[in-house]
Enzyme design. Sequence first.
Site, PDB file in Angstrom:
ATOM      1  N   ARG A 163      -8.264 -21.697   2.896  1.00  0.00           N
ATOM      2  CA  ARG A 163      -6.866 -21.272   2.704  1.00  0.00           C
ATOM      3  C   ARG A 163      -6.414 -21.631   1.293  1.00  0.00           C
ATOM      4  NH1 ARG A 163      -3.253 -24.663   3.888  1.00  0.00           N
ATOM      5  NH2 ARG A 163      -4.051 -25.218   5.953  1.00  0.00           N
ATOM      6  N   TYR A 198      10.442   0.536  -1.472  1.00  0.00           N
ATOM      7  CA  TYR A 198       9.525   0.673  -0.343  1.00  0.00           C
ATOM      8  C   TYR A 198      10.233   0.145   0.908  1.00  0.00           C
ATOM      9  CZ  TYR A 198       5.527  -0.190   2.672  1.00  0.00           C
ATOM     10  OH  TYR A 198       4.666  -0.218   3.725  1.00  0.00           O
ATOM     11  N   ASP A 224       7.099  -3.848  -8.668  1.00  0.00           N
ATOM     12  CA  ASP A 224       6.088  -3.418  -7.703  1.00  0.00           C
ATOM     13  C   ASP A 224       5.294  -2.293  -8.374  1.00  0.00           C
ATOM     14  OD1 ASP A 224       4.656  -2.151  -5.656  1.00  0.00           O
ATOM     15  OD2 ASP A 224       6.172  -2.601  -4.140  1.00  0.00           O
ATOM     16  N   LYS A 260      -3.498   0.055  -1.382  1.00  0.00           N
ATOM     17  CA  LYS A 260      -3.352   1.414  -1.903  1.00  0.00           C
ATOM     18  C   LYS A 260      -4.386   1.690  -2.992  1.00  0.00           C
ATOM     19  CE  LYS A 260       0.048   1.100   0.989  1.00  0.00           C
ATOM     20  NZ  LYS A 260       1.398   0.696   0.604  1.00  0.00           N
TER      21      LYS A 260
HETATM   22  C1  PLP Z   1       2.397  -0.228   0.995  1.00  0.00           C
HETATM   23  C2  PLP Z   1       3.377  -0.753   0.031  1.00  0.00           C
HETATM   24  C3  PLP Z   1       3.870  -2.067   0.106  1.00  0.00           C
HETATM   25  C4  PLP Z   1       3.510  -3.006   1.254  1.00  0.00           C
HETATM   26  O1  PLP Z   1       2.168  -3.314   1.268  1.00  0.00           O
HETATM   27  P1  PLP Z   1       1.329  -3.653   2.607  1.00  0.00           P
HETATM   28  O2  PLP Z   1      -0.036  -3.874   2.091  1.00  0.00           O
HETATM   29  O3  PLP Z   1       1.455  -2.465   3.521  1.00  0.00           O
HETATM   30  O4  PLP Z   1       1.964  -4.861   3.213  1.00  0.00           O
HETATM   31  C5  PLP Z   1       4.741  -2.502  -0.873  1.00  0.00           C
HETATM   32  N1  PLP Z   1       5.133  -1.689  -1.877  1.00  0.00           N
HETATM   33  C6  PLP Z   1       4.693  -0.425  -1.970  1.00  0.00           C
HETATM   34  C7  PLP Z   1       5.166   0.427  -3.102  1.00  0.00           C
HETATM   35  C8  PLP Z   1       3.806   0.091  -1.035  1.00  0.00           C
HETATM   36  O5  PLP Z   1       3.401   1.358  -1.136  1.00  0.00           O
END
Ligand code: PLP
Length: 384
Positions: free
Chosen positions: A54, A107, A179, A204
């Site tokens: 961890r 998001y 982000d 992603k």
């Molecule tokens: C998918 C996404 C998130 C969240 O990520 P997870 O891996 O699903 O927890 C945050 N910001 C954006 C822009 C996203 O597309």
Amino acid sequence: MNEQHSAGRFETLAIHAGQEPDPLTGAVVPPIHQVSTFKQDGVGGLRGGYEYSRSANPTRTALEENLAALEGGSRGLAFASGLAAEDCLLRTVLRPGDHVVLPGDAYGGTFRLITKVVERWGVAWSVADTGDPASVRAALRPETKVVWVETPSNPLLGITDIALVAEITRSAGARLVVDNTFASPYLQQPLALGADVVVHSTTKYLGGHSDVIGGALVTADQGLADELAFHQNALGAVAGPFDSWLVLRGIKTLAVRMDRHSANAARIVETLSAHRAVSQVLYPGLPDHPGHETAAKQMRGFGGMVSFRVAGGEEAAVAVCDRARVFTLGESLGGVESLIEHPGRMTHASAAGSALEVPGDLVRLSVGIEAVDDLLEDLTRALG
Ligand SMILES: *Cc1c(COP(=O)(O)O)cnc(C)c1O
């Protein structure tokens, strides 16, 4: 810990940063250290700094060093999901009485985390159009500690001038969080533009193959990095060794994938713009997009996300999604396969009635890296 010897340009760093060949065997890919604990040579005698996974794990360290290199930061931290990364960040930097500025099309999960969870700890929030500096200035309060930006945004592909908002945020004594999930570090590097922290859903484009859930934080502020690392260990939502390895493998091809995602998206935008069943195409690469100049200035390419509005309205938009075949109907984005979805009834259904509500005639595409002619034929057929 691995020392980071790698230097070079982006594509080289993507393949080598944090990943020297294994000193024991010469394996050119870091092993998946699927282990929870590490033998100590006498009490407190740690080999290479590892004691418990961890706190730190060698496969995760490789990913974290790689992410830091790609974003131009000094420290990367890998988490079990994008939202776990966001949770760690918000718990690290916010205290009761603080205030957060959120973008109008954040998001959905970020919006939910801040408005339904973080708010309960006595943190206030308000929504601004981060594409408009006056709107950001108007949203700032003496208690503002964080300004949150997503660019390009989801699903409306709005663009925020990161350098401009960084300046406004800094002069207000707050931190700018970007982000960077939609752009990936190949197309955009927010830290160099003045952001304090970059957030990723590595699920992603970084992972890139729709086979892992993960998240990351990267910063160049060493004091903040230490606090984040403390909270990462204290909260415990770390990326596991296999998930870290999958993201590392995905990142090796990030540059070539993003080039193809962007090229395929540009062709699709061209076709959609000329189609009579489409009333509007939202893509920062279009010269008439309000954020086009800013995107051209701060991004290397315009990316693989495209949204469009269907002339026939909501039912027609849903029908387009249902008729697509090569484009798979599904949520998420950033994988090699093309995806299509109806934000109003899928990813953004929970935003109905809120500041984040999206138009019913909107369709969102995550353009993959298949043969673009197959994608064009599929969309043309789906549009009827
Ligand atoms: C998918 C996404 C998130 C969240 O990520 P997870 O891996 O699903 O927890 C945050 N910001 C954006 C822009 C996203 O597309």
